[in-house]
Design a protein around this motif. Structure first.
Motif, PDB file in Angstrom:
ATOM      1  N   UNK A  38      15.524  -3.689   8.535  1.00 30.61           N
ATOM      2  CA  UNK A  38      16.479  -3.056   9.455  1.00 30.61           C
ATOM      3  C   UNK A  38      16.663  -1.573   9.143  1.00 30.61           C
ATOM      4  N   UNK A  39      16.621  -1.209   7.858  1.00 33.49           N
ATOM      5  CA  UNK A  39      16.789   0.192   7.452  1.00 33.49           C
ATOM      6  C   UNK A  39      15.475   0.969   7.498  1.00 33.49           C
ATOM      7  N   UNK A  40      14.415   0.318   8.004  1.00 30.38           N
ATOM      8  CA  UNK A  40      13.107   0.945   8.195  1.00 30.38           C
ATOM      9  C   UNK A  40      12.463   1.424   6.895  1.00 30.38           C
ATOM     10  N   UNK A  41      12.689   0.669   5.804  1.00 28.60           N
ATOM     11  CA  UNK A  41      11.961   0.954   4.575  1.00 28.60           C
ATOM     12  C   UNK A  41      10.501   0.586   4.813  1.00 28.60           C
ATOM     13  N   UNK A  42       9.591   1.358   4.236  1.00 29.65           N
ATOM     14  CA  UNK A  42       8.172   1.130   4.485  1.00 29.65           C
ATOM     15  C   UNK A  42       7.443   0.808   3.185  1.00 29.65           C
ATOM     16  N   UNK A  43       6.512  -0.152   3.285  1.00 32.68           N
ATOM     17  CA  UNK A  43       5.702  -0.541   2.125  1.00 32.68           C
ATOM     18  C   UNK A  43       4.668   0.559   1.894  1.00 32.68           C
ATOM     19  N   UNK A  44       4.868   1.330   0.826  1.00 32.89           N
ATOM     20  CA  UNK A  44       3.984   2.473   0.566  1.00 32.89           C
ATOM     21  C   UNK A  44       2.889   2.153  -0.447  1.00 32.89           C
ATOM     22  N   UNK A  45       2.835   0.906  -0.928  1.00 29.21           N
ATOM     23  CA  UNK A  45       1.875   0.615  -1.999  1.00 29.21           C
ATOM     24  C   UNK A  45       1.028  -0.625  -1.764  1.00 29.21           C
ATOM     25  N   UNK A  46       1.471  -1.542  -0.885  1.00 26.36           N
ATOM     26  CA  UNK A  46       0.866  -2.866  -0.899  1.00 26.36           C
ATOM     27  C   UNK A  46       1.261  -3.536  -2.210  1.00 26.36           C
TER      28      UNK A  46
END
Length: 147
Positions: A38-46
Motif C-alpha cells: 500500500x505504501x508503494x515500497x519496491x523490491x530493489x534486490x530480489x
C-alpha cells in the motif's frame, strides 16, 4: 554506558536497546506485508541469501539517518509463500560516494555495524528487529535465513 530502565521491566536497557524498541514501534505496520504494498515500497534486490528481499521506501532516501524512518524493510517468504518481515535497513548515501568518510551516527554507542556498499555507493545498517540473528542484531547477514 547509558542504561535506561524500561517501565514494564526492571532490567535496565542500554540506550541502543531503547532505540531498537522505538524502531520496532515505528515500523510495526510493516509486519503486515500489505502495508508495504500500500505504501508503494519496491523490491530493489530480489531474494538475497541470508538477508531476504529489500523493500525500499523511495520517499525516505535523503542521505540522513532517521531512527524511526529506515529506508528499507526486509522480508522473506514463509512456507506458504507469504512475505514475512524480518528486519529493517538504513541506506544512507554520503555527499561523496567515492569518498564516503566515516559511517553515519546511528544508534547510541558502538554496537551498530555499518557497511559501505561500494556497488551502490551507500552506507548500510541492518537491524534484525523481528527475526533473531545468531550473529547479533546489527550483523549485516543472518545465518537463520537460508540461501
Amino acid at each position: 554506558i547509558t542504561f535506561i530502565c524500561d517501565e514494564d521491566d526492571d532490567t535496565p536497557k542500554q540506550a541502543w536497546e531503547v532505540e531498537v524498541d522505538q524502531v520496532m514501534a515505528s515500523t510495526a505496520q510493516y509486519i503486515n506485508f500489505q502495508a508495504a504494498v500500500d505504501d508503494k515500497l519496491i523490491d530493489v534486490s530480489g531474494y538475497v541469501p541470508n538477508m531476504g528481499h529489500h523493500y525500499l521506501n523511495p520517499a525516505l532516501v535523503d542521505g540522513t539517518f532517521e531512527l524511526e524512518k529506515p529506508e528499507i524493510i526486509l522480508y522473506i517468504p514463509n512456507a506458504n509463500g507469504d512475505m514475512e518481515m524480518v528486519a529493517v535497513e538504513y541506506a544512507i548515501v554520503p555527499e561523496d560516494p567515492d569518498n564516503p568518510g566515516n559511517p553515519p551516527e546511528g544508534f547510541t554507542g558502538s554496537q551498530d555495524e555499518w557497511h559501505f556498499n561500494e556497488m551502490i555507493g551507500q552506507w548500510q545498517l541492518h537491524v534484525w528487529t523481528i527475526l533473531d540473528n545468531p550473529d547479533g542484531i546489527f550483523h549485516p547477514t543472518n545465518s537463520a535465513i537460508g540461501d
